[in-house]
Design an enzyme around this catalytic site. Structure first.
Site, PDB file in Angstrom:
ATOM      1  N   HIS A   1     -78.523  -8.508  17.091  1.00  0.00           N
ATOM      2  CA  HIS A   1     -77.577  -9.729  17.063  1.00  0.00           C
ATOM      3  C   HIS A   1     -75.745  -9.406  16.100  1.00  0.00           C
ATOM      4  CE1 HIS A   1     -79.944 -12.048  15.085  1.00  0.00           C
ATOM      5  NE2 HIS A   1     -79.717 -13.210  15.481  1.00  0.00           N
TER       6      HIS A   1
HETATM    7  C1  UD1 Z   1     -76.254 -17.586  15.216  1.00  0.00           C
HETATM    8  C2  UD1 Z   1     -76.608 -17.489  13.624  1.00  0.00           C
HETATM    9  C3  UD1 Z   1     -77.701 -16.041  13.555  1.00  0.00           C
HETATM   10  C4  UD1 Z   1     -78.886 -16.737  14.319  1.00  0.00           C
HETATM   11  C5  UD1 Z   1     -78.524 -16.017  15.467  1.00  0.00           C
HETATM   12  C6  UD1 Z   1     -80.042 -16.433  16.379  1.00  0.00           C
HETATM   13  C7  UD1 Z   1     -74.849 -18.406  12.681  1.00  0.00           C
HETATM   14  C8  UD1 Z   1     -73.493 -18.156  11.287  1.00  0.00           C
HETATM   15  N1  UD1 Z   1     -75.535 -17.724  12.434  1.00  0.00           N
HETATM   16  O1  UD1 Z   1     -76.157 -16.111  15.428  1.00  0.00           O
HETATM   17  O2  UD1 Z   1     -78.052 -16.778  12.132  1.00  0.00           O
HETATM   18  O3  UD1 Z   1     -80.085 -14.823  13.997  1.00  0.00           O
HETATM   19  O4  UD1 Z   1     -77.505 -17.478  16.072  1.00  0.00           O
HETATM   20  O5  UD1 Z   1     -78.970 -16.067  17.903  1.00  0.00           O
HETATM   21  O6  UD1 Z   1     -75.020 -19.528  12.762  1.00  0.00           O
HETATM   22  N2  UD1 Z   1     -72.770 -16.828  23.425  1.00  0.00           N
HETATM   23  C9  UD1 Z   1     -73.114 -17.360  24.374  1.00  0.00           C
HETATM   24  N3  UD1 Z   1     -73.852 -18.165  24.541  1.00  0.00           N
HETATM   25  C10 UD1 Z   1     -75.157 -19.030  23.646  1.00  0.00           C
HETATM   26  C11 UD1 Z   1     -74.620 -18.802  22.236  1.00  0.00           C
HETATM   27  C12 UD1 Z   1     -73.210 -17.737  22.296  1.00  0.00           C
HETATM   28  O7  UD1 Z   1     -72.394 -16.927  24.932  1.00  0.00           O
HETATM   29  O8  UD1 Z   1     -75.389 -19.598  24.138  1.00  0.00           O
HETATM   30  C13 UD1 Z   1     -72.216 -16.133  22.187  1.00  0.00           C
HETATM   31  C14 UD1 Z   1     -70.983 -16.133  21.875  1.00  0.00           C
HETATM   32  O9  UD1 Z   1     -69.484 -14.965  22.935  1.00  0.00           O
HETATM   33  C15 UD1 Z   1     -70.736 -16.678  20.805  1.00  0.00           C
HETATM   34  C16 UD1 Z   1     -71.557 -15.457  20.326  1.00  0.00           C
HETATM   35  O10 UD1 Z   1     -72.949 -15.567  21.554  1.00  0.00           O
HETATM   36  O11 UD1 Z   1     -69.532 -16.186  20.424  1.00  0.00           O
HETATM   37  C17 UD1 Z   1     -72.164 -15.811  18.619  1.00  0.00           C
HETATM   38  O12 UD1 Z   1     -72.707 -16.334  18.485  1.00  0.00           O
HETATM   39  P1  UD1 Z   1     -72.394 -17.738  17.850  1.00  0.00           P
HETATM   40  O13 UD1 Z   1     -73.427 -18.745  17.707  1.00  0.00           O
HETATM   41  O14 UD1 Z   1     -71.337 -17.755  17.125  1.00  0.00           O
HETATM   42  O15 UD1 Z   1     -73.385 -16.768  16.684  1.00  0.00           O
HETATM   43  P2  UD1 Z   1     -75.092 -15.735  16.857  1.00  0.00           P
HETATM   44  O16 UD1 Z   1     -74.489 -14.947  16.727  1.00  0.00           O
HETATM   45  O17 UD1 Z   1     -75.206 -16.191  18.320  1.00  0.00           O
END
Ligand code: UD1
Length: 372
Positions: A208
């Site tokens: 991820h």
């Molecule tokens: C975040 C953390 C990372 C952790 C990871 C665990 C930061 C910088 N990164 O990364 O350290 O290892 O969480 O999962 O805080 N999205 C959904 N649904 C959700 C959550 C996310 O669709 O419930 C999608 C969205 O398109 C979003 C993308 O995933 O833009 C990334 O989510 P984000 O919370 O920005 O970062 P993670 O990659 O999950």
């Protein structure tokens, strides 16, 4: 009543909910604490969030800031503005944040700006990749925390070498407590049946991190390495961020017949899958340790890892997201399997032992109200 310590605990993402499960329960049931569980809403999908509250029987957060997805600045700023208002009402004696997410950084800055004592759990991890958002987040949090509670002696050494202003205390990894509790209660192999997996005959993969999944070539390389081992099924629970890019890059399952792409699994399912696997491929920090505690070899899709102890023990192998590199690490694991597995020490306490949760709770109480 007045002697009670007011503790605010911040979570926002899937790993924070999982890693905090035993801690949240211990803090909530402690009569000498007025506890507030604050969810930033960074993760919001049912399978990334609520499912774990149900699984670990956690009561709902006291407040959800509902910040959702966005750029790093948007997420961080939105949390800070809302959290400041909440802290003005709740008046915490101490705020505890976990690890390295945007939620944790935002909460840490808000806390110190308001002159409230800050505790950082899982402090001191270093991967020395300054272009990784998590590395920036964790460094900034460590340097503004009144107390840094670490998961290993190496993490404590990192902080002492950087001369952080706050205290440094090795408590152990609270995820180990969650893992142990879950290992005792698992036992059914429904999840293996659901995906037609036979113990020790498949691998488990997660990916991820931005570097691996936001880049078309890197994600393709990972898929291509997996397809090289066509006779080994690889179960791949897909993070929403990864799903988005798989769709965007038109990477379809048809090209990799041994890849079993699934919904994100709940924690018990994931531990069951890990414990019965032959080996793992991952870029997740938490999973590297769960694979280690399960005594399975691991290929970590990173240049560095915060869990260098596992690499030094000879059971975790770092790899760039290049198919040749990944294939050679997996070949090495398969060719030397018994020898690698024999390297796992029986009673490794490198990430702590005993009542890790209890030690963290007592330190939070000790530092509550204790300003610089
Ligand atoms: C975040 C953390 C990372 C952790 C990871 C665990 C930061 C910088 N990164 O990364 O350290 O290892 O969480 O999962 O805080 N999205 C959904 N649904 C959700 C959550 C996310 O669709 O419930 C999608 C969205 O398109 C979003 C993308 O995933 O833009 C990334 O989510 P984000 O919370 O920005 O970062 P993670 O990659 O999950």
């Amino acid at each position: 009543m007045e002697d009670k310590k007011r503790v605010a605990y911040i979570i926002g993402t899937r790993p924070e909910v999982i890693r905090s499960a035993t801690l949240i329960k211990a803090l909530k049931s402690d009569d000498s604490i007025v506890f507030s569980l604050v969810h930033t809403g960074q993760h919001y999908d049912y399978l990334m969030d609520k499912v774990f509250f149900e699984e670990f029987h956690l009561s709902d957060p006291d407040i959800n800031l509902e910040i959702g997805s966005g750029s790093h600045s948007e997420q961080t700023a939105a949390i800070m503005v809302k959290l400041e208002k909440y802290f003005e009402e709740f008046k915490p004696d101490i705020v505890a944040v976990f690890g390295d997410t945007n939620s944790s950084l935002a909460a840490a800055i808000t806390t110190v700006k308001m002159g409230i004592p800050l505790a950082h759990i899982e402090a001191g991890c270093r991967e020395y990749e300054m272009d990784m958002p998590e590395e920036i987040n964790r460094r900034l949090i460590d340097h503004c925390s009144n107390v840094n509670l670490t998961v290993s002696e190496l993490c404590s050494d990192n902080l002492k070498a950087e001369k952080v202003a706050g205290d440094v205390i090795f408590c152990g990894d609270p995820l180990y407590d969650v893992y142990k509790e879950c290992s005792q209660t698992d036992g059914d192999s429904e999840i293996l049946k659901e995906f037609g997996l036979e113990p020790d005959k498949y691998a488990v993969m997660t990916a991820h991190r931005g570097k691996n999944v936001d880049d078309d070539d890197n994600l393709r390389n990972i898929f291509s390495a997996v397809s090289h081992f066509g006779d080994i099924p690889v179960i791949f629970p897909v993070h929403p961020r990864t799903k988005k890019h798989i769709d965007e890059f038109y990477l379809s399952k048809e090209n990799v017949s041994n890849l079993i792409m699934t919904r994100p699994l709940n924690y018990h399912e994931m531990i069951q899958v890990v414990k019965n696997s032959k080996f793992a491929i991952t870029d997740s920090g938490g999973l590297q340790k769960e694979v280690y505690w399960s005594k399975k070899p691991c290929v970590t899709l990173r240049d560095h890892t915060a869990w260098i102890e596992t690499v030094n023990e000879g059971v975790n192998f770092l790899s760039k997201p290049e198919s040749g590199a990944i294939i050679s690490k997996i070949d090495h694991i398969l060719d030397n399997y018994d020898e690698i597995v024999s390297l796992f020490s029986d009673n490794s306490d490198v990430y702590g032992s005993g009542d890790i949760t209890g030690r963290i709770v007592s330190n939070l109480k000790k530092y509550a109200g204790k300003k610089w």
